[in-house]
Design a protein around this motif. Sequence first.
Motif, short mmCIF file in Angstrom:
data_model
loop_
_atom_site.label_atom_id
_atom_site.label_comp_id
_atom_site.label_asym_id
_atom_site.label_seq_id
_atom_site.Cartn_x
_atom_site.Cartn_y
_atom_site.Cartn_z
N LEU A 30 7.43 -42.27 22.45
CA LEU A 30 6.36 -42.38 21.47
C LEU A 30 5.25 -41.39 21.77
N ALA A 31 4.71 -40.84 20.70
CA ALA A 31 3.50 -40.04 20.86
C ALA A 31 2.36 -40.88 20.29
N ILE A 32 1.48 -41.33 21.16
CA ILE A 32 0.41 -42.21 20.71
C ILE A 32 -0.66 -41.38 20.02
N VAL A 33 -0.83 -41.60 18.74
CA VAL A 33 -1.82 -40.85 17.98
C VAL A 33 -3.15 -41.56 18.11
N SER A 34 -4.16 -40.86 18.62
CA SER A 34 -5.45 -41.52 18.74
C SER A 34 -6.34 -41.22 17.55
N LEU A 98 5.77 -40.13 16.09
CA LEU A 98 4.32 -40.32 16.02
C LEU A 98 4.05 -41.80 15.84
N TYR A 99 3.16 -42.33 16.64
CA TYR A 99 2.93 -43.76 16.62
C TYR A 99 1.49 -44.04 16.23
N PHE A 100 1.32 -44.67 15.06
CA PHE A 100 -0.01 -44.77 14.49
C PHE A 100 -0.72 -46.10 14.75
N ALA A 101 -0.02 -47.04 15.37
CA ALA A 101 -0.63 -48.37 15.50
C ALA A 101 -1.88 -48.34 16.38
N HIS A 102 -1.99 -47.30 17.21
CA HIS A 102 -3.17 -47.24 18.07
C HIS A 102 -4.16 -46.19 17.60
N THR A 103 -3.97 -45.72 16.41
CA THR A 103 -4.91 -44.74 15.87
C THR A 103 -6.23 -45.45 15.60
N SER A 104 -7.27 -44.97 16.24
CA SER A 104 -8.52 -45.68 16.08
C SER A 104 -9.46 -44.93 15.15
N LEU A 105 -9.13 -43.69 14.80
CA LEU A 105 -10.07 -42.90 14.03
C LEU A 105 -9.32 -42.13 12.96
#
Lengths: 408, 363, 537
Positions: A30-34, A98-105
Amino acid sequence: MNRKWIIPFFMAIYLPLLSGCWSSHELKDLAIVSAYALDKNEDGTYVGTFQLINPMNVPGALQGGASGQNPSIATYTATGGNPLEVSDNASTKVSRDLYFAHTSLLVISEELAREEGLATILDAMERGLEFRTTTKIVISRDMKAGDFVQVLTAIDQVPAEKAIKSLEFTEKLYGENVATDLQKFIKAAVLKGKEPLVSGFTVEGDIEKAKTMEQLQSSEGEATIEVNGIGVFKEGKLMNWIEGDKNEGTLWVLDQIQQAPVNIDWDDKKAAISYKVVRQKTNVEAQTKDEKPVISVHIRAEGDLRVIEVPVNVTDPHVIFRIEQALQQKIKDEAEAAIHEAQKTKTDIFGFGEKLHQSDPDSWKKLEPKWQDVYFPALDVDVTVEAFIRRTGMRNNPYLFNLNKKSD
Amino acid sequence: MEKAKISTIQLFILMILFQLSNSLLIPLAMKAGRDSWLAILIAAAVSIFLFFIYRALYLYYPSLLLTDYTEKIIGKFLGRILAFLYILFFLYCAARVLREFGVMLLSFAFPETPLFVACALMILVVIYTVFKGIEVVARTGELLFVIMIMLAFFLFLLIAISGLIDISNLKPAFEDSSKVLNTVFTETLYVPFGEIIVFTMIFPYLNQAKKMGKTGVAAISITGAALALTTILNISVLGVPLIERSLFPLLTTIQSIQVGGFLQRLDVIFILALVIGGFFKVTVYTYCAVIGTASLFNIKEPSKLAYPMGLTVLFVSMIIASNYSEHIQEGLKIFPLYVQLPFQIILPVFLLTIAFIKNRKKE
Amino acid sequence: MSYRKFLKKMKPKEQREDFKKGEPKSIGTSITENLNIIKQKTGNSPDIIIRMLTFSHDPGVSTAIVHVDGLVDNPTINEFLVQSMEDSVQEKLEEKDLFKVFSEKVVAVSSLETLKDWDSLFLALLSGDTVILADGKNEALIASTRGGERRLVEQSDSEITLRGSKEGFTESINTNTALVRRIIKNPNLWVESMNLGKQTNTDLSIMYINGIVDPDTVKEVRQRLGRVDLDAILDSGYIEQVIEDESSGLFPTVTHTERPDAVAGNLLEGRVAIFVSGTPHVLVVPAVMIQFFQTPEDYYVRFPISTLIRMLRVFMFLISLIGPAFYVAATTFHQEMIPTDLLVIIASQTESVPFPAIVEALIMEVTFEILREAGLRMPNKISATISIVGALVIGQGVIQAGIVSPAMVIVVATTAIASLATPNYDIAISARLLRFAFMLSAAIAGFYGIILGLIMLIVHLTSLRSFGVPYLAPFAPLELKSLKDTIIRGPIWSFNERPESLHPQNPVRQGKHQKPLPPLKRRMVRADTKEGDKNES
């Protein structure tokens, strides 16, 4: 084996094989998208920039030997006809999902917000499964959203975290902006009698240098991320910016102040006394009088005195009362200025219409079609303020007061 | 009928859990908008009358299942056909619930998993439970009920702490009363409240027949109150427009929770409620189909029917609709009016009338 | 003796294998022949001691004492039996019947009886009694001389408590029953003995309190024990496995304990204890699941504390059941549920790990199981080496080599400790086994798999019964009154009824007003109140 167990037995054996592991993703795949930034190209396509967390470089993680020397984020850019296509295209560049669940912004460029609005974008985000409704939305002012997410930050290793922290921090401490998440935005956007607000960000300094490690190697940094203004939306599109004092006034009416300083003038000295709000409550009531809607806003604030630059005797209740009076006037002015500004732009950011809907649904039905354009701008708003000084800080009278006495 | 007994408290819990199970999760009575909670309360009140119809039938034949006394009331031939239709009805309901459950689960937690696999895993557990009989179903219900209550309490606490509740979302109330009544009689009365028709297959197991009336009324009232409360909670947190747009309002509510930066992203609670609810409803329906079939065709070991019936439910759930929209449309437009209305209300009333006349003649 | 009658009722007496057809069933009149039969039957074993005695009273009649060396109490035989026999005979009595003389005059031995059949004679002989034979008599006199070397009453190793009795059961069945009798001095404490095991002839006692216990339960126990036709019973585990309700299941439906106070407590609730000779583990039936999370000590400390500890135990059990499964599910299926900061830390750790999370978890769990098994069976001196190898070589090495992530090691270690914290070994071991099943289901379907697994487990547990009592009682079926002694431990003064699920004959346990009533002390009371003066200072 008993015959009755044969069917369930084989079902139990085969099911795991059948199911494979479709929905499972190992963490390293996973690539954690911030943060996700969206710009618009000249040819009308979207340009998405993804800020990915590089876990190996985040200090504090045990095995991250390289931490502190390499940026803890990596960014990728891709284009596409809609936000989902953008992310699909980006996946081909990144070797991971791309992993969007942790996208905060979610950063939207000002240009895009003005021209196209957020409706289609947010629908894609919501429907696109993994985006969370608590993702914060901000707007990058006078610059590309893509540049914004590429700027490195010194103390917070992940720049998106830095942006969110400063957003929440300033909202709490200064009451100058609003932390709007997807859900809040959509909630306000779909209501006829309410419009959403979104904070703006700017970057001061040399953006290109700030994207490299140089940014982290000097104590000052090449560029800083700053909160700047509140964007007002109407029908999903960015209308204008509220800035300065009106910011605060808006938040007073919106009941969103948590701790804000209020400075008042005293004896011709500018900002002589500073008051810090610790508790605040705003009540908005809507009524119809003679077929005309009337809104009354009641603000109640409690707080302490923090800075006193003039010799006043704060042990005297009469003086305190006078300061309170001045405070009330100041807050009232701010709030009224903000309301006038909103009326000028014909956008009901305060949700007065919704209040009217709740208290008097029948007359709202008549007013609804022309609310924003006709009735809201002509609205009578009655602002009343109560401000209380609960304490005077850690000291009684300022020593200035005693100095003056001596010279008398 | 199997040789087993359940207590009043077990019946009480079974009824509550059965009705709550999946109705907690989906948008209920949303046609009535802001006043959906009122629609739910009215539907609950009306369904108490339904319950008394079922109870009256039971009192005429206290030791017989629904599929048994149809025969006694309207004759062997017609009665058996009707009983068979009821069994099909139960099977179909089980399949519908299973399908709904599967889609819900996949759409937010396991997007890449095939529907068949998710449903098959579930039906495996259902088969195992039905195989064990009504006593085990009832006792499992008791434990799951405790878990559900604890979850509900925990959630309510978290929502209250995180300051999400905005009562003004509920205003203005009572905007359109005709819309509310319309919702009650086209939707809410049938699902979840009318579904207590399945309990005509369970009443005979009760060990204290006298307390049944009170138990049922209490269970229905509590269910109604719980559902109304949940709806109020959802509306006050999300607002009506957002609920109308979301497939699972409760999930969206849970996702909004943020307490102290650590207690957030509590989706697992939703999965738990979803699986427990889905499991329980499918199990009860399948059990009723199994026990009905066993008594209709005089099969000595009802538990042997658990596998074939369970698999039937699984396959029916796969073929009833080609996509979820079709399934929902069936569920909203066709199913309540042409299937649930006759099976849950018209036929029982008809049966009761004949039973009443017959029994009066005897006297 | 009651047990023979009892045996006759329970067992349709078949021909015992060691007495083939044609051989005499009852004792003959010739002493030499009788002694020959004994010698032949026992294969001339040297530990069968035969002593010929002739008395001056009637020189023609020879008598013999037969006993097994080591099983008897030697002083009793030498000082009391032989001596008093001689004394009594020398008194030149007119009575010719020797046995009558012995049994009336020889008072130094606690019990004496006559037997006629070989079966019972051998049973008595091999149990440690002394057999007296006389020429011309077709019967034998049995003197109770059981004794020999036995382990003393010591503290039990497997159930240690800080507070409460330090006594533990021993291998001697008589000592064990006596230990319980010493606690419950009540004539209603009834004991029934029997003898099971075709080859071992093991003594067995069932104990219950008449008037409290449900007679149906006792009947059921008798019936199940009556069905037992095992070759050997070497431990109560043998009995447990042939009388439990679900022998193929993972969960124990019979409890066992080494503590007399635990047995006494259970008897008082209306349960039945089964003592087996040769083991300190006493079986108690019926068992409900919650019992496995309780210890006798819970009742000795104040109730808020033991309530908290019991909750902790159940929590520990859950961790040991689904700990690693939870981790696997969260990191491979539901990453959105982990807080971002934590996820980044875990991600950085797993970056260099070559295996999927489930393989990682299996590796660590299996390693741990190996370590535990090795540590359990080895002598103390070697087990130190094992822990060094385990902790340093495997624990640290595996992380430094990057084969397993530190987060996983933490999870597995926590799980291991949690499983050791469950007070009952039997239930801990079932959790240990199920843990692997849960890990696999988590790897297949994430939390969905875990929850389905848990539901299946609940269904299984609710379907279990132990001697007619639902295994999950009093939770399912719910018995509100009995709930106060389950996960929570209510105050002793509130335990007015015995557990309902056991159907006790006498459900009332104690007087109603047991709550302490301290004198009015520090509350605000009027100055002229007379009560409680003593407490004021």
